[in-house]
Scaffold this active site. Structure first.
Site, PDB file in Angstrom:
ATOM      1  N   VAL A  11      77.798  44.977  76.929  1.00  0.00           N
ATOM      2  CA  VAL A  11      77.572  46.361  77.365  1.00  0.00           C
ATOM      3  C   VAL A  11      78.593  46.826  78.411  1.00  0.00           C
ATOM      4  O   VAL A  11      79.036  47.973  78.375  1.00  0.00           O
ATOM      5  CB  VAL A  11      76.115  46.542  77.855  1.00  0.00           C
ATOM      6  CG1 VAL A  11      75.843  45.783  79.149  1.00  0.00           C
ATOM      7  CG2 VAL A  11      75.788  48.008  78.013  1.00  0.00           C
TER       8      VAL A  11
ATOM      9  N   ASP B  82      66.009  42.368  72.086  1.00  0.00           N
ATOM     10  CA  ASP B  82      66.483  42.602  73.452  1.00  0.00           C
ATOM     11  C   ASP B  82      65.488  42.064  74.482  1.00  0.00           C
ATOM     12  O   ASP B  82      64.285  42.305  74.369  1.00  0.00           O
ATOM     13  CB  ASP B  82      66.608  44.117  73.652  1.00  0.00           C
ATOM     14  CG  ASP B  82      67.903  44.521  74.314  1.00  0.00           C
ATOM     15  OD1 ASP B  82      68.808  43.674  74.411  1.00  0.00           O
ATOM     16  OD2 ASP B  82      68.008  45.693  74.723  1.00  0.00           O
TER      17      ASP B  82
ATOM     18  N   ASP C  56      88.120  25.293  63.091  1.00  0.00           N
ATOM     19  CA  ASP C  56      86.756  25.802  63.103  1.00  0.00           C
ATOM     20  C   ASP C  56      85.822  24.644  63.469  1.00  0.00           C
ATOM     21  O   ASP C  56      85.924  23.565  62.859  1.00  0.00           O
ATOM     22  CB  ASP C  56      86.460  26.309  61.673  1.00  0.00           C
ATOM     23  CG  ASP C  56      85.188  27.117  61.603  1.00  0.00           C
ATOM     24  OD1 ASP C  56      84.230  26.759  62.312  1.00  0.00           O
ATOM     25  OD2 ASP C  56      85.164  28.079  60.823  1.00  0.00           O
TER      26      ASP C  56
ATOM     27  N   TYR D  89      69.979  34.187  68.015  1.00  0.00           N
ATOM     28  CA  TYR D  89      71.013  33.741  68.962  1.00  0.00           C
ATOM     29  C   TYR D  89      70.396  32.934  70.106  1.00  0.00           C
ATOM     30  O   TYR D  89      70.887  31.855  70.464  1.00  0.00           O
ATOM     31  CB  TYR D  89      71.763  34.960  69.514  1.00  0.00           C
ATOM     32  CG  TYR D  89      72.758  34.602  70.588  1.00  0.00           C
ATOM     33  CD1 TYR D  89      73.990  34.053  70.255  1.00  0.00           C
ATOM     34  CD2 TYR D  89      72.478  34.803  71.940  1.00  0.00           C
ATOM     35  CE1 TYR D  89      74.914  33.702  71.238  1.00  0.00           C
ATOM     36  CE2 TYR D  89      73.387  34.454  72.919  1.00  0.00           C
ATOM     37  CZ  TYR D  89      74.601  33.909  72.564  1.00  0.00           C
ATOM     38  OH  TYR D  89      75.509  33.558  73.548  1.00  0.00           O
TER      39      TYR D  89
ATOM     40  N   GLY E 198      87.704  35.264  69.215  1.00  0.00           N
ATOM     41  CA  GLY E 198      88.740  35.092  70.243  1.00  0.00           C
ATOM     42  C   GLY E 198      90.064  35.648  69.745  1.00  0.00           C
ATOM     43  O   GLY E 198      90.242  35.885  68.546  1.00  0.00           O
TER      44      GLY E 198
END
Ligand code: UD1
Length: 316
Positions: A187, A273, A55, A143, A37
């Site tokens: 993307v 992906d 954090d 992830y 950020g």
């Protein structure tokens, strides 16, 4: 006054949520370590919020800030599928351990509700589209798995610790302030800045993979609804627009909007992906009152104008 906490509030989605909460007259506190950020994202609202540069991995530091808040929106994360493959350790620590810290602090601090930013990546490659919340998750990357663990924690904190939680699975969110400068950037931020610089983007794979790109303000609208609707604790909802477009079509559409002809380059497909992604929005519409306000094209045009005005440079 009730406190509203946004973890990851200096990120592009978090900072849009902060603005919406301020517009509703809320007392907004941001927890962000500024790893991805940026404080600039909050600059013009700086005097109206309380910013905590902390954090989420440091439980002792975040717990007093979170204690007794009315709502906690937990958006802080290390995003990106490929980054979680390149650097699995920090991504695990922040996305799983940090998320546990936020739920624990909320539970021990008697917070009213936690709204958790989950991810559509949890579905993996499903045989059927659109993707419905009742499908079995099949994460294909660290992830995706980490975000799914957060959902399970949300549900378990609801059932075992009496903390109200709701998880929203974000579907490829885009919009102003999305950072195009990292090799892990989303993307559309890369496509748009390439377009403005009149350079070819690189498409990974054949470009026929598809996404349900969702404009940031529609996700913010859903976050605000998930914070207020009653009787949904422990639940998971898709936060997507409900549409689907391939990367090849997306690049074509952007060129058309800008009136240019710049063929894309193609590179090898990315590991982890997902091939196709599209949200079933029935549950979000029926139970949260989800009502997307922006078509894909409207979102594209608004975002493109933002990048034009801010002249950011795409990752090369
Ligand atoms: C995934 C999740 C999304 C999550 C995001 C966090 C899915 C379906 N979606 O997004 O919910 O919020 O992670 O980061 O898993 N690409 C290019 N060229 C580029 C960059 C990307 O072709 O320069 C391709 C990628 O290979 C991918 C698509 O564009 O096929 C989208 O990539 P990206 O924007 O990184 O998002 P996802 O990985 O789909």
């Amino acid at each position: 006054m009730n406190r509203y906490i946004v973890t990851g509030g200096a990120g592009f989605i978090g900072s849009a949520l902060v603005r919406a909460l301020l517009a509703d007259g809320r007392d907004v506190h941001v927890i962000d370590n500024l790893s991805s950020g940026k404080f600039e994202n909050l600059q013009e609202v700086e005097s109206r919020i309380t910013f905590h540069k902390l954090d989420i991995c440091c439980y002792n530091q975040i717990a007093p800030v979170i204690a007794s808040a009315h709502r906690v929106f937990h958006l802080a994360a290390i995003p990106s599928v490929p980054k979680s493959i390149d650097q699995p350790v920090p991504s695990h620590e922040v996305n799983i351990d940090g998320t546990f810290n936020v739920f624990r602090a909320a539970s021990e601090g008697k917070v009213g509700r936690v709204i958790y930013a989950a991810s559509s990546s949890a579905y993996g490659d499903t045989a059927v589209l659109p993707k419905v919340e009742t499908m079995n998750p099949q994460p294909k990357s660290p992830y995706a798995l980490q975000k799914l663990v957060g959902e399970f924690y949300a549900s378990v904190f609801s059932s075992c610790f009496n903390l109200q939680t709701v998880a929203l699975r974000f579907f490829n969110v885009f919009g102003p302030r999305q950072d195009p400068t990292s090799p892990y950037s989303g993307v559309l931020s890369v496509f748009m800045t390439c377009l403005l610089e009149k350079r070819s983007p690189t498409i990974y794979g054949d470009g026929e993979q598809s996404r349900d790109f969702t404009y940031v303000e529609d996700v913010v609208g859903l976050l605000m609804k998930a914070a207020e609707v009653s009787g949904i604790s422990g639940r998971v909802f898709n936060a997507g627009n409900g549409g689907r477009i391939t990367l090849n079509e997306t690049w074509k559409q952007l060129q058309k909007i800008e009136g240019v002809n710049i063929p894309a380059k193609y590179g090898p497909p990315r590991s982890g992906d997902v091939r196709d992604s599209q949200a079933d929005t029935v549950a979000a519409v029926r139970e949260l009152g989800h009502a997307p306000r922006f078509t894909f094209e409207q979102g594209l045009r608004l975002t493109l104008e933002w990048y034009r005005a801010h002249q950011l440079t795409a990752a090369k």
